[in-house]
Every structure is written in structure tokens, then in C-alpha cells.
Design an enzyme around this catalytic site. Structure first.
Site, PDB file in Angstrom:
ATOM      1  CG  ASN A   1      60.605 -55.582 -10.044  1.00  8.77           C
ATOM      2  OD1 ASN A   1      60.563 -56.911 -10.426  1.00  8.77           O
ATOM      3  ND2 ASN A   1      59.400 -55.146  -9.934  1.00  8.77           N
TER       4      ASN A   1
ATOM      5  N   GLY B   1      56.716 -53.868 -10.840  1.00 10.98           N
ATOM      6  CA  GLY B   1      57.146 -52.410 -10.799  1.00 10.98           C
ATOM      7  C   GLY B   1      56.449 -51.328 -10.740  1.00 10.98           C
TER       8      GLY B   1
ATOM      9  CB  THR C   1      49.639 -51.053   2.775  1.00 10.97           C
ATOM     10  OG1 THR C   1      49.551 -49.760   2.398  1.00 10.97           O
ATOM     11  CG2 THR C   1      48.787 -51.088   4.089  1.00 10.97           C
TER      12      THR C   1
ATOM     13  CG  ASP D   1      52.276 -42.706  -4.553  1.00  6.97           C
ATOM     14  OD1 ASP D   1      51.718 -43.652  -5.235  1.00  6.97           O
ATOM     15  OD2 ASP D   1      52.459 -41.461  -5.182  1.00  6.97           O
TER      16      ASP D   1
ATOM     17  CG  HIS E   1      62.692 -54.326 -13.758  1.00 11.27           C
ATOM     18  ND1 HIS E   1      61.349 -54.968 -13.905  1.00 11.27           N
ATOM     19  CD2 HIS E   1      62.503 -53.111 -13.455  1.00 11.27           C
ATOM     20  CE1 HIS E   1      60.719 -54.147 -13.184  1.00 11.27           C
ATOM     21  NE2 HIS E   1      61.432 -52.938 -13.018  1.00 11.27           N
TER      22      HIS E   1
ATOM     23  CB  CYS F   1      63.652 -51.269 -10.090  1.00  9.92           C
ATOM     24  SG  CYS F   1      62.052 -50.607 -10.710  1.00  9.92           S
TER      25      CYS F   1
ATOM     26  CB  THR G   1      54.385 -53.648  -4.530  1.00  7.73           C
ATOM     27  OG1 THR G   1      52.960 -53.577  -5.247  1.00  7.73           O
ATOM     28  CG2 THR G   1      55.195 -54.505  -5.217  1.00  7.73           C
ATOM     29  CB  VAL G   2      58.529 -50.948  -2.069  1.00  9.92           C
ATOM     30  CG1 VAL G   2      59.715 -50.863  -1.491  1.00  9.92           C
ATOM     31  CG2 VAL G   2      58.496 -51.003  -3.776  1.00  9.92           C
TER      32      VAL G   2
ATOM     33  CB  SER H   1      46.341 -48.156   5.709  1.00 15.83           C
ATOM     34  OG  SER H   1      46.072 -48.356   4.069  1.00 15.83           O
TER      35      SER H   1
END
Ligand code: NAP
Length: 362
Positions: free
Chosen positions: A340, A188, A15, A90, A253, A156, A17-18, A43
Site C-alpha cells: 500500500n 494505510g 514526515t 494529508d 493490502h 491504495c 508514512t507516504v 515540523s
């Protein structure tokens, strides 16, 4: 046409960003098929559409093939049909969860910092050090595993830098000193990331732990595999000083890089440009479907690269270099740009898995 049989993959931290970038990049992959998605207990039990509807920030909609998958807790039993696990977890939880998946015989490709400096874990930048996978048999033997392993990709901002440094080290090395100043995108920091009142119309000259990570990771990535295959010999002698800034850019970046070589006379700007343009790392010689046509793209325009125009060069998997010029303190300086969450995260993990498949490790 790619002939590899389909391989089922799971995504942890799906869920985030990555994780979202993994889903987007794998939507039409030639042989990797998303079979399971994991995230936190917040989630788990929801469909992916319900769990990610607020945080989905990609420029294309959630692919229909994953929208109705039920998000799972990050426990190996739930991912039994997968062979490969991509982790966008995370860092607070990634270390332990990824170790559980490795112990359960999954091939784990991580984006988190937790295992990066482990002496038996390749810190793999696909366009730089694919040979570091040679340590995997040793990692497996040390843990009593026949299939499981962990490979991490780099921070990154480290990733873009080492793709440009590697051909210069190979052609003109040793490198003596590097100074790098970064201008890093807000994606990022994950989602919701940096509050808008902190970043709009502003520059934040601090990203916790980032400078230390860059300075430490470069030596491991540019180092070699020990002769017995039992670990890594970090590059010695190179000094790196990083200064990291968060800027109001969504993706990409940008880095100002200043390089001093040991060699005298130092290579000219023309020689540096020629070597960067000719760079053909091992990944580009293997069957790696996500590899870009060019690892490094050098632009001649005086005001490029710029994130808005150049960040998707090579599908986001190339490093874009510009403004290569003499440096009056060191030898040469230039500006580089890398994506990134593609080359700097999910794109590298996917290429790392493709390389591992091409080398028969999966
Ligand atoms: N963003 C980048 O450009 C970038 C680049 C390179 C590396 N990385 C690294 O990649 C990792 C992910 O970054 P991100 O930017 O995607 O972060 P993010 O947007 O905050 O996403 C974090 C993910 O971890 C999950 N998670 C959090 N706590 C969990 C728990 N207790 N159990 C299971 N899952 C949990 C979240 O699930 P819920 O949605 O359920 O909370 C979410 O899917 C980090 O280690 C980061 O340092 C990021």
C-alpha cells in the site's frame, strides 16, 4: 546505465508514512535527487531527523543525505531548485497546496484524493494507464501553464485491483461485475493511524470513504483518453461493489476479487492465469527504472499470497495474485496482494514521474 540528467525533487508531507516511503525509495535513485522536504508548521524549521525521529517507521534508518535537511513550509518559493514535487500531504490540505505548486510551474505527483476525479487530471496507475498522460498538454493549456501540471495516483486499494483487471479487460472484456473485499494494512491509515486497542486482535469493517473511492476510481482508470485529448471517457457498464476492512497487518493490502465477464463462454481459469502472467503494460516497455520485471506475479501455492511473505515482490511494485479458481456465482475469483505505501502510494508516484520523463513531459 540510465542516461537521464539528475532532476531535483521536493517531497511535501515528507514526515508522514507516504513521505517516509518516498525518502526510502529515492535514496539510491538513478536520476531523481531529493533537494527539499516540506511538512506542516509543526515540523518546519527542524531538521528532518528532529521532525521525523518519532514517526519514522521504515525498516532502514533515515538516509544521511536527508537527515540534516531543514524541513520547509509547503510554499512554492522554498522549492525553487526542484522540478518535480512528490506530495504525501494529508488530504485536508493537499488540494490547495498542490494547486499552488502546479500554478508555480512544478510537475506535481500527488497521493491525495483531492484532484483524482478532476476531468483534466490523470488518475495514473503506472502499470495500467500511462497513456492518460496524453491529457497533460490540455491540462496545461486550460490553466495557462507551460510546465506545471498535476498527476495523481489512485487510492491504495484501487491500485492493486486495477493492475489485475486491466489485462483481463483487454483480453476478455468487457468486464461486467466485480465484487472486491479488502483486508487493508494499518500503515494505510498513516501515523499514528488506528489506535492499537482498536486493531490488535481485531478487524474493523469500515474505512471512511474507501469503498466509494474504489468504486469511482476504477471506471476512470480503466477508461480511455477522449479522441481530442481533452479529457477522459470513463469505462461504462462495469459495476463494482467494494467492502473494505482494516486488519492488523503492518504493510500490504490483500483483496478477494470476484469477476463476471460479459463474454460467453467466460474465459477459463487457465486462460486468466496465462493473461495475468503475460501482462506487459506500457511502463515496462519504456525507460522506467522503478518498474518491476513483472506487473503481475501469479503464485501456484494454495495458501498465497500472504503479506508477510509476498508484499515486497518486485520491490513492492508488483501485484501478487493467487488462488485463481472458478466462482460459482460469477466466473472467476482470486486473491491479490499489493504494497500500500510502495505500489499503492510512493512507488507509483515515482514510476509516474519516470514515465513522464520518458515521455518528454518533464
Ligand atoms: N498510507 C498509505 O498507505 C496511503 C496510500 C495511498 C495514499 N495515501 C494518501 O497519502 C496522503 C498521506 O498519507 P499518510 O498515510 O502519509 O499520512 P500521514 O502519515 O498522516 O502524513 C501526513 C503528512 O502531511 C503533513 N501535513 C499535515 N498537515 C499539514 C499542513 N497543514 N501543511 C503541510 N503539511 C501538513 C504532515 O506533516 P507533519 O508531520 O508536520 O504533521 C505529514 O508529513 C493522504 O492524502 C493519504 O490519503 C496514503
Amino acid at each position: 546505465m540510465h542516461s537521464t540528467q539528475p532532476i531535483s525533487v521536493g517531497i511535501l508531507g515528507a514526515t508522514g508514512t507516504v513521505g517516509q516511503r518516498f525518502i526510502q525509495l529515492l535514496e539510491n535513485h538513478t536520476f531523481l535527487r531529493i533537494a527539499a522536504l516540506g511538512a506542516s508548521e509543526r515540523s518546519a524549521g527542524k531538521t528532518y531527523r528532529e521532525a521525523a525521529s518519532r514517526s519514522w517507521k521504515q525498516s532502514s534508518p533515515i538516509p544521511s543525505a536527508v537527515a540534516d535537511l531543514v524541513v520547509l513550509p509547503c510554499k512554492p518559493d522554498h522549492f525553487a531548485e526542484c522540478r518535480i514535487i512528490f506530495s504525501g500531504l494529508d488530504a485536508d490540505v493537499a488540494g490547495e497546496i498542490e494547486s499552488h505548486f502546479q500554478a508555480a510551474q512544478f510537475a506535481v505527483f500527488s497521493n491525495a484524493k483531492n484532484h483524482r476525479m478532476n476531468p483534466l487530471v490523470p488518475l495514473l496507475v503506472p502499470l495500467v494507464n500511462a497513456d492518460h498522460l496524453d491529457v497533460i498538454p490540455h491540462q496545461r493549456a486550460a490553466r495557462g501553464l507551460d510546465k506545471g501540471f498535476i498527476v495523481t495516483n489512485a487510492n491504495c486499494s484501487t491500485t492493486g485491483l486495477v493492475v489485475a483487471l486491466k489485462p483481463l479487460q483487454d483480453a476478455f472484456g468487457p468486464l461486467a461485475r466485480i465484487i472486491v473485499t479488502t483486508m487493508q494494512a494499518i500503515s494505510g491509515a498513516g501515523y499514528p493511524g488506528v489506535p492499537s486497542l482498536d486493531i490488535l486482535g481485531n478487524v474493523v469493517p469500515h474505512i471512511g470513504g474507501e469503498e466509494e473511492k474504489m468504486e469511482a476510481e476504477v471506471a476512470k482508470i480503466l477508461g480511455s483518453v477522449r479522441g481530442d485529448g481533452g479529457g477522459f471517457a470513463p469505462l461504462e457498464g462495469l459495476r463494482v461493489s467494494a467492502s473494505c476492512n482494516r486488519v492488523p497487518v503492518v504493510d500490504g493490502h490483500t483483496e478477494s476479487v470476484f469477476i463476471e465477464f460479459e463474454r460467453r463462454p467466460a474465459p477459463s481459469v487457465e486462460e486468466v492465469v496465462a493473461v495475468l502472467r503475460a501482462y506487459r503494460p506500457e511502463a515496462l516497455t519504456l525507460d522506467v527504472p522503478s518498474a518491476p520485471a513483472h506487473a503481475v506475479v501469479v503464485l501456484d501455492e494454495p495458501d498465497r499470497p500472504q503479506p508477510r511473505m509476498d508484499v515486497l515482490t518486485g520491490g513492492g511494485n508488483s501485484v501478487v495474485v493467487g488462488r485463481v479458481r472458478p466462482c460459482s456465482v460469477f466466473d472467476v475469483k482470486f486473491t491479490l496482494l499489493s504494497h500500500n505505501t510502495i505500489l499503492g502510494a510512493a512507488g507509483s508516484s515515482i514510476m509516474n514521474a519516470e514515465i513522464a520523463v520518458a515521455k518528454g513531459l518533464i
